[in-house]
Design a protein around this motif. Sequence first.
Motif, PDB file in Angstrom:
ATOM      1  N   MET A 113       0.886  -1.184  -0.198  1.00 18.48           N
ATOM      2  CA  MET A 113       0.042  -0.077  -0.049  1.00 18.48           C
ATOM      3  C   MET A 113       0.823   1.228   0.033  1.00 18.48           C
ATOM      4  SD  MET A 113      -3.294  -0.809   2.460  1.00 18.48           S
ATOM      5  CE  MET A 113      -2.417  -1.344   4.046  1.00 18.48           C
ATOM      6  N   LEU A 114       1.891   1.227   0.760  1.00 20.92           N
ATOM      7  CA  LEU A 114       2.914   2.293   0.914  1.00 20.92           C
ATOM      8  C   LEU A 114       3.564   2.482  -0.474  1.00 20.92           C
ATOM      9  CD1 LEU A 114       4.343   4.533   2.403  1.00 20.92           C
ATOM     10  CD2 LEU A 114       6.185   2.618   3.066  1.00 20.92           C
ATOM     11  N   TRP A 115       3.838   1.349  -1.213  1.00 15.88           N
ATOM     12  CA  TRP A 115       4.656   1.499  -2.447  1.00 15.88           C
ATOM     13  C   TRP A 115       3.549   2.085  -3.744  1.00 15.88           C
ATOM     14  CZ3 TRP A 115       3.693  -2.240  -6.746  1.00 15.88           C
ATOM     15  CH2 TRP A 115       4.609  -1.980  -7.755  1.00 15.88           C
ATOM     16  N   LEU A 116       2.361   1.706  -3.692  1.00 16.43           N
ATOM     17  CA  LEU A 116       1.191   2.266  -4.426  1.00 16.43           C
ATOM     18  C   LEU A 116       0.993   3.769  -3.974  1.00 16.43           C
ATOM     19  CD1 LEU A 116      -1.504  -0.704  -4.532  1.00 16.43           C
ATOM     20  CD2 LEU A 116       0.235  -0.138  -6.305  1.00 16.43           C
ATOM     21  N   LEU A 117       1.063   3.961  -2.776  1.00 12.42           N
ATOM     22  CA  LEU A 117       0.858   5.517  -2.622  1.00 12.42           C
ATOM     23  C   LEU A 117       2.078   6.302  -3.290  1.00 12.42           C
ATOM     24  CD1 LEU A 117      -0.808   7.624  -1.051  1.00 12.42           C
ATOM     25  CD2 LEU A 117       0.578   7.054   0.954  1.00 12.42           C
ATOM     26  N   LEU A 118       3.294   5.926  -3.100  1.00 17.31           N
ATOM     27  CA  LEU A 118       4.464   6.475  -3.513  1.00 17.31           C
ATOM     28  C   LEU A 118       4.297   6.499  -4.949  1.00 17.31           C
ATOM     29  CD1 LEU A 118       7.202   4.939  -1.497  1.00 17.31           C
ATOM     30  CD2 LEU A 118       6.345   7.376  -1.283  1.00 17.31           C
ATOM     31  N   ILE A 119       3.861   5.494  -5.681  1.00 21.50           N
ATOM     32  CA  ILE A 119       3.592   5.568  -7.000  1.00 21.50           C
ATOM     33  C   ILE A 119       2.783   6.906  -7.552  1.00 21.50           C
ATOM     34  CG2 ILE A 119       2.786   4.487  -9.313  1.00 21.50           C
ATOM     35  CD1 ILE A 119       4.043   1.861  -7.964  1.00 21.50           C
ATOM     36  N   PHE A 120       1.594   6.639  -7.055  1.00 16.98           N
ATOM     37  CA  PHE A 120       0.495   7.682  -7.130  1.00 16.98           C
ATOM     38  C   PHE A 120       0.897   9.209  -6.987  1.00 16.98           C
ATOM     39  CE2 PHE A 120      -2.870  10.394  -5.786  1.00 16.98           C
ATOM     40  CZ  PHE A 120      -3.843  10.409  -6.746  1.00 16.98           C
ATOM     41  N   THR A 121       1.866   9.219  -6.194  1.00 17.20           N
ATOM     42  CA  THR A 121       2.256  10.691  -5.626  1.00 17.20           C
ATOM     43  C   THR A 121       3.401  11.095  -6.548  1.00 17.20           C
ATOM     44  OG1 THR A 121       2.225  10.218  -3.203  1.00 17.20           O
ATOM     45  CG2 THR A 121       3.541  11.985  -3.976  1.00 17.20           C
ATOM     46  N   MET A 122       4.337   9.915  -6.913  1.00 19.93           N
ATOM     47  CA  MET A 122       5.055  10.430  -7.935  1.00 19.93           C
ATOM     48  C   MET A 122       4.553  10.868  -9.321  1.00 19.93           C
ATOM     49  SD  MET A 122       8.300   7.731  -7.175  1.00 19.93           S
ATOM     50  CE  MET A 122       9.301   8.138  -8.562  1.00 19.93           C
ATOM     51  N   ARG A 123       3.586  10.107  -9.974  1.00 21.48           N
ATOM     52  CA  ARG A 123       2.936  10.358 -11.012  1.00 21.48           C
ATOM     53  C   ARG A 123       2.159  11.689 -11.090  1.00 21.48           C
ATOM     54  NH1 ARG A 123      -0.246   5.661 -13.805  1.00 21.48           N
ATOM     55  NH2 ARG A 123       1.729   4.704 -14.071  1.00 21.48           N
ATOM     56  N   LEU A 124       1.727  12.052  -9.783  1.00 19.93           N
ATOM     57  CA  LEU A 124       0.616  13.158  -9.620  1.00 19.93           C
ATOM     58  C   LEU A 124       1.816  14.281  -9.692  1.00 19.93           C
ATOM     59  CD1 LEU A 124      -1.873  14.400  -9.076  1.00 19.93           C
ATOM     60  CD2 LEU A 124      -1.467  14.444  -6.715  1.00 19.93           C
ATOM     61  N   CYS A 125       3.019  14.148  -9.064  1.00 20.64           N
ATOM     62  CA  CYS A 125       3.956  15.189  -9.309  1.00 20.64           C
ATOM     63  C   CYS A 125       4.534  15.332 -10.532  1.00 20.64           C
ATOM     64  CB  CYS A 125       5.229  15.053  -8.299  1.00 20.64           C
ATOM     65  SG  CYS A 125       4.815  14.888  -6.511  1.00 20.64           S
ATOM     66  N   LEU A 126       4.837  14.356 -11.487  1.00 18.41           N
ATOM     67  CA  LEU A 126       5.035  14.376 -12.714  1.00 18.41           C
ATOM     68  C   LEU A 126       4.044  15.071 -13.765  1.00 18.41           C
ATOM     69  CD1 LEU A 126       7.320  13.850 -14.887  1.00 18.41           C
ATOM     70  CD2 LEU A 126       6.299  11.508 -15.187  1.00 18.41           C
ATOM     71  N   LYS A 127       2.775  14.791 -13.361  1.00 14.53           N
ATOM     72  CA  LYS A 127       1.911  15.431 -14.148  1.00 14.53           C
ATOM     73  C   LYS A 127       1.754  16.838 -13.905  1.00 14.53           C
ATOM     74  CE  LYS A 127      -2.860  14.457 -15.258  1.00 14.53           C
ATOM     75  NZ  LYS A 127      -4.215  13.841 -15.268  1.00 14.53           N
ATOM     76  N   GLN A 128       1.988  17.329 -12.635  1.00 12.12           N
ATOM     77  CA  GLN A 128       2.166  18.835 -12.507  1.00 12.12           C
ATOM     78  C   GLN A 128       3.277  19.466 -13.077  1.00 12.12           C
ATOM     79  OE1 GLN A 128      -0.403  20.357 -10.843  1.00 12.12           O
ATOM     80  NE2 GLN A 128      -1.660  18.740 -10.855  1.00 12.12           N
ATOM     81  N   LEU A 129       4.364  18.680 -12.897  1.00  7.86           N
ATOM     82  CA  LEU A 129       5.337  19.360 -13.632  1.00  7.86           C
ATOM     83  C   LEU A 129       5.248  19.462 -15.171  1.00  7.86           C
ATOM     84  CD1 LEU A 129       8.154  17.292 -11.920  1.00  7.86           C
ATOM     85  CD2 LEU A 129       7.911  19.911 -11.798  1.00  7.86           C
ATOM     86  N   LEU A 130       4.638  18.402 -15.753  1.00  7.52           N
ATOM     87  CA  LEU A 130       4.630  18.476 -17.174  1.00  7.52           C
ATOM     88  C   LEU A 130       3.254  19.570 -17.581  1.00  7.52           C
ATOM     89  CD1 LEU A 130       4.571  14.839 -18.147  1.00  7.52           C
ATOM     90  CD2 LEU A 130       6.557  16.491 -18.542  1.00  7.52           C
ATOM     91  N   SER A 131       2.596  20.035 -16.564  1.00 12.24           N
ATOM     92  CA  SER A 131       1.715  21.096 -16.927  1.00 12.24           C
ATOM     93  C   SER A 131       2.240  22.463 -16.910  1.00 12.24           C
ATOM     94  CB  SER A 131       0.554  21.035 -15.766  1.00 12.24           C
ATOM     95  OG  SER A 131      -0.099  19.582 -15.829  1.00 12.24           O
ATOM     96  N   TYR A 132       3.539  22.636 -16.531  1.00 12.73           N
ATOM     97  CA  TYR A 132       4.137  23.880 -16.677  1.00 12.73           C
ATOM     98  C   TYR A 132       4.551  23.886 -17.977  1.00 12.73           C
ATOM     99  CZ  TYR A 132       7.931  27.229 -16.103  1.00 12.73           C
ATOM    100  OH  TYR A 132       8.825  28.091 -15.997  1.00 12.73           O
ATOM    101  N   HIS A 133       4.564  25.213 -18.756  1.00 12.51           N
ATOM    102  CA  HIS A 133       4.817  25.237 -19.947  1.00 12.51           C
ATOM    103  C   HIS A 133       5.768  27.085 -20.239  1.00 12.51           C
ATOM    104  CE1 HIS A 133       1.234  22.689 -20.877  1.00 12.51           C
ATOM    105  NE2 HIS A 133       2.363  22.082 -21.164  1.00 12.51           N
TER     106      HIS A 133
END
Length: 785
Positions: A113-133
């Motif tokens: 569960m901790l691993w899946l939460l980390l994946i979700f957090t990393m993916r969310l962070c990457l999505k926010q980063l890629l939203s920067y133009h």
Amino acid sequence: MAEAHQAVAFQFTVTPDGIDLQLSHQALTEIYLSGVRSWKKRVIRLKNSVITGVYPASPSSWLFVVIAILATMYTRSDPSMGLIAKIQEHLPVSESMSTQCQAVVSAVLFSTMLWLLLIFTMRLCLKQLLSYHGWMFEQHGKMSTTTKVWVALVRIFSGRKPLLYSYQGSLPNLPVPAIKDTVKRYLESVRPLMDDAGYERMTNLAAEFESSLGNRLQWYLKLKALWAANYVSDWWEEYVYLRGRSPLMVNSNYYGMDFLYVTPTPIQAARAGNSIHAFFLYRRKLNKEELKPSRIPGTVIPLCAAQCERIFNTTRTPGEETDTVQHWQDSDYIVVYHSGRYFRLKVYQAGRLLSPREIEFQIQRILDDTSSPCKGEAKLGALTAGDRIPWAKARTKYFSSGVNKRSLDCIEKAAFFVTLDDDEQGMMADDSPDSLDRYAKSLFHGKCYDRWFDKSFSVVYYKNGKKGVNAEHSWADAPVLAHLWEFTLATDSFQLGYNAEGHCKGEVDSSLPRPQKLNWEIPPECEEQISQSLAVAQALADDVDFHVFSFRDFGKGQVKKCRVSPDAFIQMALQLAYYRDRRTFCLTYEACMTRLFREGRTETVRSFTSESCAFVKALEGGEAADVCRRLFRAATEKHQQLYRLAMTGGGIDRHLFCLYVVSKYLGVESPFLKEVLSEPWRLSTSQTPFQQVELFDLVNHPEYISCGGGFGPVADDGYGVSYCILGENMINFHISCKHSCPHTDAHKFGAQIRKALHDLIQLLGPNQKEPSKPQACPPEAKKDK
């Protein structure tokens, strides 16, 4: 009937002694190996799905987290803050499971569960980063501290060795622009085309729309944007492409050309053998996701790869109201058309891909085949070239059962379609300008019945060894197919190669089963429909005027010395050329990708602006050179600003299109939207990107260069212009229009483009003083580097 016997796995006869069963071991072996190959692909897809699903982490990181948590149990520390104990309390009680074992299981569950939460957090962070133009709007050579930190974070969160589809879940959704911004930019774009009275009327319509109906339609779009991966793409595919009832040929499909100056071999079958093998090598990489994710060149920014899924095994099937795009997971054959006949050619034998030499051998068998076409077969492909409704009705009536259905299914499920053309095309030494025009028209429509325009793409091999491609447009945009085309050109010439006689390298297994000729039973009524569709298509093809030329007086190298974006430079040249040609201006469409977003396709850059209008009028009016240069700089800067906005979700045309679709669903009329969507694009332009520069050595082998591709005019009284910037000193142009319009002429317009290019470079010559203000780096300038 030899082909039919080869497909039979066993035969049996009834005798007085019982049933005599005769098994064909070769056929059973083929079935077994085909099954093994199919299961291997399933395993690969499953493995890739797991890897992509946990990206940007890796599956092995799960084991690291589990070991780390278990290690804390022996240090008597509890990083879970009591959660492991809670999980242990709710585990099903088992007599065979000790307390210690329960603790370990609880720790593993918590770790997961901790691993899946980390994946979700990393993916969310990457999505926010890629939203920067913001990086796209910064001045070239002056990267801000914010952007530097952003680049470092993107690299950290991007993980290692991503697969082709790894970024899909992390790409941001396309934002819905504000109504007021879209309306404002629209009014700015049409101002120079209208007189004061017309502009005031349009301003009133826009204000009324913005204050009333627009907000209601916008609410529905925002709701869709929350639910759908992309609020534009599905409606764009459905209403712009699939619901079109006019012929695909000329109106929708586009083409790509071979090398301009080189023909690797003059042997038709050999060229087909190498490149067909290369196509399947690309498909293998695609299925295994071994292709690198596409990025904006020179950056770490990934592009959406969703369109790649439908390159192969895809066809567009006609319907009376709307067509559908059908895609199959796999197929081990292609369909080949030659001299009025269709052949099914298997490219896998005993679970392996045939070698180029073996494919050449099979292609030569088709070329040497002297059998006659079935009745009505020779011009059957004209059904795909005519209007969609007659083809849909004929498909339902004549191709829904029996031998016709089996043969049609074979074509539609094939990996792709191949035509062996009896003509010779390409740049001819005796008549090079006109030969390129004929080459373009041949690829664009052929004889109107020797291409299958419904297939995702059809490859044409000419008698002299030249080749080209014709592509259907609904499933993907041109850069996706161009990536495949570049790979096959490079693999064909630089990796596979040919022997001294011009044949493919390798040996031939002469026991290969012959290509299977498809059979048809075409009734007279269907033949009549084929003739009618052919007449419609032939009239359309005869009306198309094409001019293709290679501009080599200078290229992007000299343009960049003037500190101007090559794309903006060409767009200003097109504005100048059009004004000189028609003595007026028009709405100009330039295609721009939106693949920075999930499932993104294209947006429109409205290249004609008040700034470009002012520049052209000043230049044609004989204004001083300093004034013209200043106005030119303002026009190109405005163009680049519009280009960046379009790429980053700030375009206006897709937004207005979707608002119009919502209004139709609601059954409400908008005079503003109706007028906006009815405005013609008399100048439709697109740059064909050169993506895989590393595959070609344009310095040592500049002759190995493609001529790009083209498309038809969008308006009956307009031009379609495709251009390809190659190397430092070449720009290829493909110009189309219609003979039926007395105001358009592709060759005259081509001459105007040449003159405009020369006039602009003379205006910006190196001996002229240039402003010291640093220019922002445009997206296409970055990818040209």
